[in-house]
Scaffold this motif. Structure first.
Motif, PDB file in Angstrom:
ATOM      1  N   ILE B 270       0.842  -1.196   0.000  1.00  0.00           N
ATOM      2  CA  ILE B 270       0.000   0.000   0.000  1.00  0.00           C
ATOM      3  C   ILE B 270       0.876   1.244   0.000  1.00  0.00           C
ATOM      4  CG2 ILE B 270      -1.705   1.327   1.319  1.00  0.00           C
ATOM      5  CD1 ILE B 270      -2.761  -1.342   2.406  1.00  0.00           C
ATOM      6  N   VAL B 271       0.583   2.127  -0.959  1.00  0.00           N
ATOM      7  CA  VAL B 271       1.307   3.397  -1.072  1.00  0.00           C
ATOM      8  C   VAL B 271       0.309   4.509  -0.786  1.00  0.00           C
ATOM      9  CG1 VAL B 271       2.549   4.929  -2.637  1.00  0.00           C
ATOM     10  CG2 VAL B 271       2.784   2.439  -2.870  1.00  0.00           C
ATOM     11  N   TYR B 287       4.382   2.434   2.135  1.00  0.00           N
ATOM     12  CA  TYR B 287       5.184   3.579   1.685  1.00  0.00           C
ATOM     13  C   TYR B 287       4.306   4.806   1.593  1.00  0.00           C
ATOM     14  CZ  TYR B 287       8.032  -0.361   0.157  1.00  0.00           C
ATOM     15  OH  TYR B 287       8.749  -1.531   0.107  1.00  0.00           O
ATOM     16  N   GLY B 288       4.888   5.947   1.929  1.00  0.00           N
ATOM     17  CA  GLY B 288       4.116   7.173   1.848  1.00  0.00           C
ATOM     18  C   GLY B 288       4.942   8.318   1.337  1.00  0.00           C
TER      19      GLY B 288
END
Lengths: 259, 305
Positions: B270-271, B287-288
């Protein structure tokens, strides 16, 4: 002039519930309660029906002692009157119990033309009670309703199915479960809020409804209730430029083999 | 010597439910199925399971509830697994009521516990997991994609027809097919999901460009579909919408309320892109990138081209 009963649930606001990160236990102290938002769509559907076609709207709920805090709330949203059944068995009640209690109350009040439910409750979202009540009362159930109308003395509803919209016309009495997409529940006006306190509120017990101990015994037991873990990397890319952050992100995705 | 029933109006979900059904079957137990299409009958029979192919006089699965309850009651039943399609969910609840049984909706895990069945499901908008124990007949609904169908094997199971009369109380005025845009989201491998951080509907163009570069389907949060109506209702991801099983999910301008996160939690990676570093979505992401999506999304599109 269809008469309606609309059923609602008084639930804890999940936004007030905290998960202990190490034990995953839920902390509910101080949580506020609310009418499940999906049930507000049901109340709105019943109210809108009354504005168009007349008839009465009677609210009905089964819960714990604090259910009395819900009464003015539901009356301010359009119901003309409310019957509430508070019982200790509500604490562990499953959909099977709730449906039996509500079905008994509906029979006692006299089965109306239309019985409204929300699609599911905000806490458990089992999406069962409406269909169960219909089965117990031997009535047709119209679920997944994205629109409801009344014509020629019948309910006309559009149902949102997997790959289609089914429009059905059903003779009353009928149970209908409305989708959140069916309408936008209005915010009660000051006039509605002030008038709520004067409307009839009737308390009932499970004994009044002739229910036996087995009727309020759940058919499932909850072994545990714990916070859902979501173990994610939580990596934030904070390079000197957007381009650099994005490049680092793409590299990470390639390393994960998802690109 | 009990039956474990699979009930579905979907061939795909019926086949998938064979996996937990076969796992629940102890020695002496029999898995049996009731389905409403020839495709479903074949999918199940090919796995060696006996099937009752329901012939619905009015083409409505809901009209079969009483008939199916009679079949189930005719012999001891350990569990009843119903495919959680929109019709299936209603049918499951009606069946459970007629069987006076407990029912767990959209379970994520199933296992036998002696003569009882233990299941897990998400509650409180997806924030918590409830573990439930149900005694026979343990009813449950199962969403498509929760389990993987077993391979077809052995001698085919017998297929018998069972007629279901029409429900005279319900008249079908119309049944209109809804054109699906693109792939069924629940089986999409890559998804770009947009939320209310997007300022105007025209800006969906940058989301579509990113999706194209990524080879992804587009989706949205509930508010974008239901309130803003910028995307169709079957595109919203969340506990009451689509639940994704994607390999990669990119969330753009979504705050990450638990009801939405419930729809993305099974994604492999999931980004998240959002301008609020305290947004809940970042706790749910691998990740962000924190910042203005109008800068980040085009940059990401370019980097993926």
């Amino acid at each position: 002039m269809p008469n309606s009963i609309v059923c609602y649930k008084w639930v804890m606001d999940e936004q007030d519930i905290k998960v202990n990160p190490s034990t995953l236990e839920l902390a509910t102290a101080g949580a506020k309660w609310k009418i499940s938002e999906y049930d507000r769509n049901a109340v709105e559907a019943a109210t809108a029906m009354q504005e168009q076609h007349g008839g009465t709207v009677h609210a009905l709920s089964f819960g714990g002692e604090n259910l009395k805090n819900s009464l003015k709330d539901v009356l301010s949203r359009g119901a003309d009157s409310v019957t509430w059944i508070a019982d200790a068995s509500a604490a562990d009640a499953d959909a099977a119990v709730t449906a039996k209690v509500l079905a008994a109350a509906i029979k006692k009040a006299g089965v109306p033309d239309l019985i409204f439910f929300g699609d599911g409750s905000a806490d458990h979202y089992s999406q069962q009670v409406g269909a169960r009540v219909a089965a117990l009362l031997g009535l047709p159930h119209v679920g997944n309703a994205q629109s409801v109308q009344f014509a020629d003395g019948k309910l006309v509803a559009e149902r949102q199915l997997r790959d289609s919209i089914e429009t059905v016309k059903v003779a009353c009495p009928v149970v209908v479960s409305v989708l959140p997409a069916a309408n936008t529940a209005r915010i009660p006006s000051l006039k509605q809020i002030l008038a709520a306190g004067k409307k009839p509120m009737t308390a009932m017990t499970t004994a009044d409804l002739g229910l036996a101990a087995d009727d309020t015994t759940p058919r499932q037991t909850q072994v545990s209730l714990l916070g859902a873990k979501m173990d994610r990397k939580n990596k934030i890319f904070k390079e000197s430029s957007v381009e650099a952050s994005v490049a680092a992100l793409v590299q990470a995705l390639k390393a994960d083999n998802v690109l | 010597m009990s039956n474990i029933w699979i009930v579905s109006d979907s061939a795909e979900v019926a086949a998938q439910m064979l996996t937990p059904a076969l796992a629940l079957a102890g020695s002496g137990d029999t898995v049996r199925a009731m389905v409403t299409t020839d495709e479903a009958a074949k999918a199940v029979a090919d796995c060696g399971v006996a099937v009752l192919r329901l012939q619905l006089a009015d083409n409505r699965f809901e009209s079969a509830i009483a008939v199916m309850a009679e079949q189930i009651k005719a012999a001891p039943a350990k569990a009843v697994l119903v495919g959680a399609t929109p019709r299936g969910r209603e049918v499951a609840a009606g069946l459970a009521a007629l069987l006076d049984a407990g029912m767990a909706s959209e379970v994520s895990e199933v296992r036998a516990d002696g003569d009882a069945v233990e299941v897990k499901r998400y509650v409180l908008g997806g924030m918590a997991v409830s573990t439930l124990r149900l005694v026979a007949p343990a009813c449950m609904s199962i969403a498509g994609g929760t389990f993987v169908a077993p391979a077809a094997a052995g001698a085919a199971g017998a297929v018998t027809t069972l007629d279901v009369p029409a429900d005279a109380r319900v008249s079908v005025e119309s049944l209109k097919a809804v054109a699906r845009e693109g792939v069924d989201l629940a089986s999409a491998k890559r998804v770009v999901c947009v939320g209310r951080g997007l300022e105007k509907q025209e800006d969906l163009a940058i989301i579509e460009a990113l999706a194209k570069a990524l080879g992804a389907e587009t989706a949205c949060s509930r508010g974008v579909a239901e309130d803003l109506k910028w995307m169709p209702l079957d595109k919203y991801v969340g506990i009451s919408g689509v639940r994704l099983k994607a390999d990669v999910h990119v969330s753009v301008g979504i705050s990450g309320q638990v009801q939405h996160v419930a729809g993305i939690r099974d994604a492999k990676v999931i980004v998240a892109v959002d301008q609020n570093e305290n947004a809940l979505i970042f706790q749910a992401a691998d990740y962000g990138v924190v910042g203005n999506l109008y800068d980040i999304v085009p940059a990401l599109t370019k980097a993926l081209a």
